[in-house]
Design an enzyme around this catalytic site. Structure first.
Site, PDB file in Angstrom:
ATOM      1  N   CYS A 141       0.827  -1.210   0.000  1.00 53.00           N
ATOM      2  CA  CYS A 141       0.000   0.000   0.000  1.00 53.00           C
ATOM      3  C   CYS A 141       0.864   1.265   0.000  1.00 53.00           C
ATOM      4  CB  CYS A 141      -0.934  -0.015   1.206  1.00 53.00           C
ATOM      5  SG  CYS A 141      -0.127  -0.448   2.763  1.00 53.00           S
ATOM      6  N   HIS A 221      -2.702   5.475   6.358  1.00 54.14           N
ATOM      7  CA  HIS A 221      -1.337   5.947   6.566  1.00 54.14           C
ATOM      8  C   HIS A 221      -1.267   7.411   6.117  1.00 54.14           C
ATOM      9  CE1 HIS A 221       0.047   1.774   6.843  1.00 54.14           C
ATOM     10  NE2 HIS A 221      -0.307   1.518   5.605  1.00 54.14           N
TER      11      HIS A 221
HETATM   12  P1  NAD Z   1      -5.651 -10.898   5.851  1.00 60.08           P
HETATM   13  O1  NAD Z   1      -5.134 -11.639   7.020  1.00 60.08           O
HETATM   14  O2  NAD Z   1      -6.720  -9.890   6.038  1.00 60.08           O
HETATM   15  O3  NAD Z   1      -6.187 -11.929   4.758  1.00 60.08           O
HETATM   16  C1  NAD Z   1      -5.469 -13.068   4.383  1.00 60.08           C
HETATM   17  C2  NAD Z   1      -6.451 -14.205   4.176  1.00 60.08           C
HETATM   18  O4  NAD Z   1      -5.759 -15.356   3.713  1.00 60.08           O
HETATM   19  C3  NAD Z   1      -7.176 -14.605   5.462  1.00 60.08           C
HETATM   20  O5  NAD Z   1      -8.553 -14.764   5.171  1.00 60.08           O
HETATM   21  C4  NAD Z   1      -6.528 -15.941   5.823  1.00 60.08           C
HETATM   22  O6  NAD Z   1      -7.436 -16.801   6.510  1.00 60.08           O
HETATM   23  C5  NAD Z   1      -6.213 -16.498   4.450  1.00 60.08           C
HETATM   24  N1  NAD Z   1      -5.190 -17.538   4.428  1.00 60.08           N
HETATM   25  C6  NAD Z   1      -4.218 -17.813   5.341  1.00 60.08           C
HETATM   26  N2  NAD Z   1      -3.465 -18.863   4.912  1.00 60.08           N
HETATM   27  C7  NAD Z   1      -3.963 -19.245   3.716  1.00 60.08           C
HETATM   28  C8  NAD Z   1      -3.615 -20.266   2.788  1.00 60.08           C
HETATM   29  N3  NAD Z   1      -2.613 -21.103   2.999  1.00 60.08           N
HETATM   30  N4  NAD Z   1      -4.357 -20.353   1.650  1.00 60.08           N
HETATM   31  C9  NAD Z   1      -5.389 -19.526   1.408  1.00 60.08           C
HETATM   32  N5  NAD Z   1      -5.760 -18.534   2.266  1.00 60.08           N
HETATM   33  C10 NAD Z   1      -5.049 -18.411   3.401  1.00 60.08           C
HETATM   34  O7  NAD Z   1      -4.391 -10.256   5.136  1.00 60.08           O
HETATM   35  P2  NAD Z   1      -4.359  -9.011   4.162  1.00 60.08           P
HETATM   36  O8  NAD Z   1      -4.300  -7.776   4.977  1.00 60.08           O
HETATM   37  O9  NAD Z   1      -5.432  -9.152   3.138  1.00 60.08           O
HETATM   38  O10 NAD Z   1      -2.917  -9.180   3.517  1.00 60.08           O
HETATM   39  C11 NAD Z   1      -2.692 -10.044   2.426  1.00 60.08           C
HETATM   40  C12 NAD Z   1      -1.456  -9.600   1.682  1.00 60.08           C
HETATM   41  O11 NAD Z   1      -1.660  -8.261   1.219  1.00 60.08           O
HETATM   42  C13 NAD Z   1      -0.169  -9.548   2.527  1.00 60.08           C
HETATM   43  O12 NAD Z   1       0.924  -9.813   1.677  1.00 60.08           O
HETATM   44  C14 NAD Z   1      -0.124  -8.106   2.967  1.00 60.08           C
HETATM   45  O13 NAD Z   1       1.179  -7.683   3.296  1.00 60.08           O
HETATM   46  C15 NAD Z   1      -0.637  -7.428   1.722  1.00 60.08           C
HETATM   47  N6  NAD Z   1      -1.199  -6.098   1.936  1.00 60.08           N
HETATM   48  C16 NAD Z   1      -1.995  -5.843   3.013  1.00 60.08           C
HETATM   49  C17 NAD Z   1      -2.479  -4.564   3.203  1.00 60.08           C
HETATM   50  C18 NAD Z   1      -3.321  -4.199   4.390  1.00 60.08           C
HETATM   51  O14 NAD Z   1      -3.232  -3.095   4.867  1.00 60.08           O
HETATM   52  N7  NAD Z   1      -4.152  -5.067   4.910  1.00 60.08           N
HETATM   53  C19 NAD Z   1      -2.188  -3.571   2.269  1.00 60.08           C
HETATM   54  C20 NAD Z   1      -1.435  -3.881   1.132  1.00 60.08           C
HETATM   55  C21 NAD Z   1      -0.935  -5.152   0.999  1.00 60.08           C
END
Ligand code: NAD
Length: 338
Positions: A141, A221
């Site tokens: 992000c 942020h």
């Molecule tokens: P999150 O925890 O909200 O969602 C991740 C999902 O994946 C959950 O539902 C979890 O149960 C599921 N999961 C876990 N293990 C799994 C597997 N083996 N197979 C399939 N699903 C599985 O996380 P998020 O915030 O959506 O983050 C996901 C990615 O995006 C990360 O790389 C994070 O760094 C990135 N990201 C997050 C944000 C943020 O602010 N939330 C912003 C930009 C990028």
């Protein structure tokens, strides 16, 4: 050609990408994969999204919870033209062999290491670099927000050096276990923070230093930006350049939008899904130029700014549209742009 898209990992980012893909006329959401039968799994089924078990051993848990499955993640990956991995940081790397086994190109998120992939992607920064790649990482992000800002500055004025202090939210609204609760943390305490090197995965030659803080907030942020330019434009000229970008919102001085809270309220009042703010929100009044030094504040909605970028990365990877065309289509279908 309708692009068949799978989403593996249906959390904060995955559920938003699934909705955004569904909104695109040239894409079809084949299904989403989840590990646990929680409220998001139930809602996926209610939305009509075929739900696949991400971990075969956990199928019984879905059955016990009365949540219907369409199959296992492997079937979903095999049938898709592209998979968007939106699993927690580090799990994408574990999933890579699954995607390779089925010859399905994959997008990963910013929590994965840059060396997992062929290309780190930002639509405004390096769209064409993803074409034909098998493994593409949509940068985080914060890096997305910086790439969108720095690309037009570099193209228009030249960037001698960027210095950015990132005031980062402690956690997303639903991340009750994350902090800080009542503190202000230099994070990381050593310099530079990882954000500058991450920007260099998109713009290898850009000179940038970043510092990070974490604060007890969940909304957005905020970046405090100083860019030494190679020329001396006036502030109005810079504002005009930034205003003309496809994914920026120049916060008008007269609307009483004084921070992230007001921005989120504005997004909700405008009917944005989940109150999402897909654009870099740049306070017009903050845009200041002293000699060649540009200063400004921008707010970045961590849960949603990468979502249109994921949609563009799908087209970039498959080579079905150029950058301008893809950004236009994505924005139109999602309603990006206040
Ligand atoms: P999150 O925890 O909200 O969602 C991740 C999902 O994946 C959950 O539902 C979890 O149960 C599921 N999961 C876990 N293990 C799994 C597997 N083996 N197979 C399939 N699903 C599985 O996380 P998020 O915030 O959506 O983050 C996901 C990615 O995006 C990360 O790389 C994070 O760094 C990135 N990201 C997050 C944000 C943020 O602010 N939330 C912003 C930009 C990028």
């Amino acid at each position: 050609m309708t692009i068949q898209v799978a989403v593996n990992g249906y959390g904060t980012i995955g559920k938003r990408v699934a909705d955004a893909v569904t909104a695109q006329p040239d894409m079809e959401l084949l299904g989403v994969a989840k590990t646990s039968p929680n409220h998001q799994a139930a809602l996926a089924v209610e939305n009509g999204y075929p739900l696949y078990a991400a971990v075969p051993e956990r199928i019984e848990l879905f059955e016990a919870a009365g949540i219907d499955l369409a199959g296992e993640v492997e079937e979903l990956v095999a049938a898709a033209d592209v998979v968007v991995d939106a699993c927690p940081a580090g799990i994408g790397a574990e999933n890579r062999s699954l995607y390779e086994a089925h010859d399905t190109p994959a997008l990963y998120q910013g929590g994965e290491d840059a060396d997992l992939v062929d290309v780190s992607f930002n639509a405004r920064g390096n769209y064409a670099a993803a074409t034909g790649a098998d493994h593409v990482r949509v940068v985080s992000c914060n890096t997305t927000g910086l790439a969108r800002l720095l690309a037009p500055l570099e193209e228009t004025y030249g960037v001698e050096k960027a210095r950015v202090t990132l005031v980062r939210r402690g956690g997303d609204p639903a991340q009750s276990g994350r902090g800080p609760i009542n503190d202000i943390l230099p994070n990381p305490v050593s310099l530079p923070s990882h954000h500058g090197p991450d920007v260099n995965t998109v713009f290898p030659d850009l000179d940038i230093d970043t510092l990070g803080l974490k604060v007890p907030a969940t909304l957005m942020h905020t970046h405090s930006v100083n860019v030494t330019l190679e020329s001396s434009p006036d502030a109005a000229d810079v504002a005009d350049v930034l205003d003309r970008q496809d994914r920026t919102y120049l916060v008008p001085p007269d609307r009483d939008i004084d921070g992230a809270g007001a921005l989120k309220e504005y997004a909700m009042d405008r009917g944005r899904p989940r109150g999402d703010v897909w654009e870099n929100c740049i306070w017009t009044e903050s845009i200041t130029v002293e000699d060649r030094d540009l200063y400004l504040f921008q707010a970045i909605h961590q849960e949603s700014d990468v979502v249109p970028e994921n949609v563009d990365a799908i087209r970039a990877l498959l080579g079905t549209a150029d950058a301008g065309e893809s950004i236009r289509r994505t924005n139109e279908a999602m309603g990006v742009g206040f």
